[in-house]
Design a protein around this motif. Structure first.
Motif, PDB file in Angstrom:
ATOM      1  N   GLU A 252       0.870  -1.177   0.000  1.00 33.91           N
ATOM      2  CA  GLU A 252       0.000   0.000   0.000  1.00 33.91           C
ATOM      3  C   GLU A 252       0.904   1.223   0.000  1.00 33.91           C
ATOM      4  OE1 GLU A 252      -3.528  -0.008   2.543  1.00 33.91           O
ATOM      5  OE2 GLU A 252      -2.982  -2.041   3.187  1.00 33.91           O
TER       6      GLU A 252
ATOM      7  N   GLU B 119       1.949   5.231  -1.363  1.00 44.74           N
ATOM      8  CA  GLU B 119       1.305   6.505  -1.667  1.00 44.74           C
ATOM      9  C   GLU B 119       2.343   7.609  -1.704  1.00 44.74           C
ATOM     10  OE1 GLU B 119      -2.396   9.246   0.056  1.00 44.74           O
ATOM     11  OE2 GLU B 119      -2.030   7.218   0.805  1.00 44.74           O
TER      12      GLU B 119
ATOM     13  N   ILE C 233      -2.002  -5.085  -4.423  1.00 48.94           N
ATOM     14  CA  ILE C 233      -1.378  -3.790  -4.692  1.00 48.94           C
ATOM     15  C   ILE C 233      -2.426  -2.702  -4.546  1.00 48.94           C
ATOM     16  CG2 ILE C 233      -0.286  -2.327  -6.433  1.00 48.94           C
ATOM     17  CD1 ILE C 233       0.939  -4.858  -7.625  1.00 48.94           C
TER      18      ILE C 233
ATOM     19  N   ASP D 164      -2.308   1.293  -4.714  1.00 48.57           N
ATOM     20  CA  ASP D 164      -1.344   2.328  -5.074  1.00 48.57           C
ATOM     21  C   ASP D 164      -2.041   3.665  -5.299  1.00 48.57           C
ATOM     22  OD1 ASP D 164       0.362   3.959  -7.069  1.00 48.57           O
ATOM     23  OD2 ASP D 164       1.720   2.373  -6.447  1.00 48.57           O
TER      24      ASP D 164
ATOM     25  N   PRO E 295       0.812   7.366  -8.923  1.00 49.87           N
ATOM     26  CA  PRO E 295       0.893   5.922  -9.131  1.00 49.87           C
ATOM     27  C   PRO E 295       2.327   5.476  -9.416  1.00 49.87           C
ATOM     28  CG  PRO E 295       0.191   6.990 -11.141  1.00 49.87           C
ATOM     29  CD  PRO E 295       0.406   8.083 -10.141  1.00 49.87           C
TER      30      PRO E 295
ATOM     31  N   TYR F  36       4.926  -1.168 -11.612  1.00 46.88           N
ATOM     32  CA  TYR F  36       5.188  -2.487 -11.033  1.00 46.88           C
ATOM     33  C   TYR F  36       5.670  -3.435 -12.123  1.00 46.88           C
ATOM     34  CZ  TYR F  36       2.797  -0.719  -6.933  1.00 46.88           C
ATOM     35  OH  TYR F  36       2.457   0.038  -5.836  1.00 46.88           O
TER      36      TYR F  36
ATOM     37  N   TYR G 199      -5.567   0.763  -8.051  1.00 47.21           N
ATOM     38  CA  TYR G 199      -5.046   2.114  -8.230  1.00 47.21           C
ATOM     39  C   TYR G 199      -6.120   3.098  -7.776  1.00 47.21           C
ATOM     40  CZ  TYR G 199      -0.832   0.908 -10.860  1.00 47.21           C
ATOM     41  OH  TYR G 199       0.394   0.439 -11.230  1.00 47.21           O
TER      42      TYR G 199
END
Length: 446
Positions: A220, A222, A246, A248, A251, A254, A269
């Motif tokens: 998690e 940010e 995930i 996020d 963003p 990955y 997202y």
């Protein structure tokens, strides 16, 4: 009142081991208080396997700062007394408090727990002070579970640390390049990892997560709202990973390698970062690239932000979304932003899909497709629709799904608001009149 012999205290006659097991389900404050019940109970609590301290149960917080400090000191003294009186091994040590008046006591408490062969440690401190994690906690050979919600730092040792830890959950104020370097180079048994934190600054950050033992990974991450220019990449190489979550709000990018054992993935997202981001197409492409590398998964969950990003794909290009040949369950948080075109194309890339979950309803405009989706005809058995409101678009889609779901076993519809089409019973009666492609399909409105 009946005159007769007093009722026998059967609980107090139980063996100490059973009494300790009963007390282990109570907060330590209340377990210690049982010492006043009788002579039998006087020392039972000293053998508790679980010691859980929470200052919210021990303190009445005052607005006056001086009184709060006095109360916090009283709580810390209580923890000291309990630990010094305890005997035997400790299964779990849990500490939750707003802050420590004397931060050096944390080292004492953790040292005591590790000397008692503790298996699980949870520490949650709501304190701005950055505290050094006691050395004994990352050299403890019996520690299997560690959960930290605090502002901490580690003086990285040169040898292996957390030698037996299988579960590690950390909440960090800031994450940098060094974090993953020391974590995965020295943790030989880690199976369950959860990392939650912020990534600050304008410099690029790369988190490398290589592990041969990891089975569950939750990230998690940010970047602060004013700092979306932060660039960060997460590289995951874990051949035994089974579950990936995930969430996020960056963003971030990955990149995954060798996730041969992965069966379940959640890609979440944040919708805010997608709307504010200059190039949501880049996020969409990153999601597609990641899904292409984990194409053997069986369960997938996509958030409303992820769906919004995927709406930027060029669906005229037949290869824009990868085929997921083994996927049998799809959860979609919200599809209002993307509409049926995106969703229909995604469904078409899932030839063995059996369960579809619309977590936030299906109120979006959609044209009825000219060709029925193959997965709907031959594979989908369960459809769940949440937050249903009885809107026209919802009813149209439900009608279409029931008509064309030839092997559908159940459609479950849940929601609290039915203002547009009357009561829940009225909506249910309308849906029951819809044509069904499957004679065994059951419809439930919750």
């Amino acid at each position: 009142m009946m005159n007769g012999p007093s009722t026998k205290d059967r609980i107090s006659c139980l063996p100490n081991a059973i009494l300790c097991h009963i007390l282990s389900f109570l907060p330590t404050k209340y377990a210690v208080a049982t010492c006043v019940l009788s002579s039998t109970w006087k020392l039972v609590w000293t053998s508790l396997p679980n010691l859980c301290f929470d200052d919210r149960l021990c303190l009445e917080f005052q607005r006056n700062l001086d009184l709060s400090t006095v109360a916090s000191t009283r709580f810390e003294n209580f923890v000291n007394r309990v630990l010094l009186s305890a005997s035997g091994n400790i299964n779990k040590f849990s500490l939750r408090c707003c802050g420590l008046v004397d931060s050096s006591r944390l080292k004492l408490w953790v040292s005591f727990a590790t000397m008692r062969n503790v298996r699980e440690i949870e520490i949650s401190l709501n304190d701005d002070e950055c505290i050094e994690l006691p050395h004994c906690i990352y050299t403890c050979k019996t520690l299997e579970v560690l959960k930290l919600d605090m502002n901490f730092f580690i003086k990285t040792p040169s040898t292996i640390f957390f030698p037996s830890a299988k579960t590690l959950h950390v909440i960090l104020n800031t994450i940098d390049n060094n974090f993953s370097d020391w974590l995965f180079s020295k943790c030989p048994a880690l199976e369950d990892l959860s990392i939650k934190g912020y990534i600050y600054g304008t410099d690029s950050v790369t988190l490398n997560i290589p592990s041969l033992t990891l089975k569950r990974l939750r990230l998690e991450l940010e970047a602060p709202e004013e700092d979306y220019i932060t660039k960060y990449k997460v590289i995951i190489r874990a051949p035994n990973l089974e579950q990936l979550y995930i969430r996020d709000h960056g963003p971030g990018l990955y990149v995954v390698h060798e996730l041969h054992s992965l069966t379940k993935a959640v890609v979440d997202y944040g919708i805010e970062c997608i709307l504010d981001y200059d190039s949501p197409e880049d996020v969409a492409q990153a999601v597609v690239d990641m899904l292409r590398d984990i194409k053997n998964i069986k369960s997938l969950s996509l958030s409303s932000g992820t769906m919004s990003a995927l709406d930027r794909l060029d669906y005229a290009n037949d290869h824009s979304f990868p085929t997921l040949p083994f996927l049998n369950r799809l959860e979609v948080e919200g599809v209002g932003a993307c509409g049926w075109q995106s969703l229909a194309h995604i469904f078409s890339r899932m030839p063995k899909l059996e369960s579809i979950v619309f977590e936030e309803g299906v109120d979006f405009e959609w044209p009825e497709p000219s060709l029925v989706l193959g997965c709907l005809l031959s594979h989908v058995k369960i459809i769940v629709i949440g937050e249903f409101e009885g809107e026209e678009n919802e009813m149209k889609l439900i009608k279409y799904l029931l008509k064309n779901g030839e092997v559908l076993n159940a459609m479950i519809i849940g929601g609290e608001q039915f203002q547009r089409r009357g009561s829940k019973e009225e909506v249910y009666e309308q849906i029951l009149l819809f044509e069904r492609g499957s004679k065994t399909c059951q419809v439930r409105v919750l």
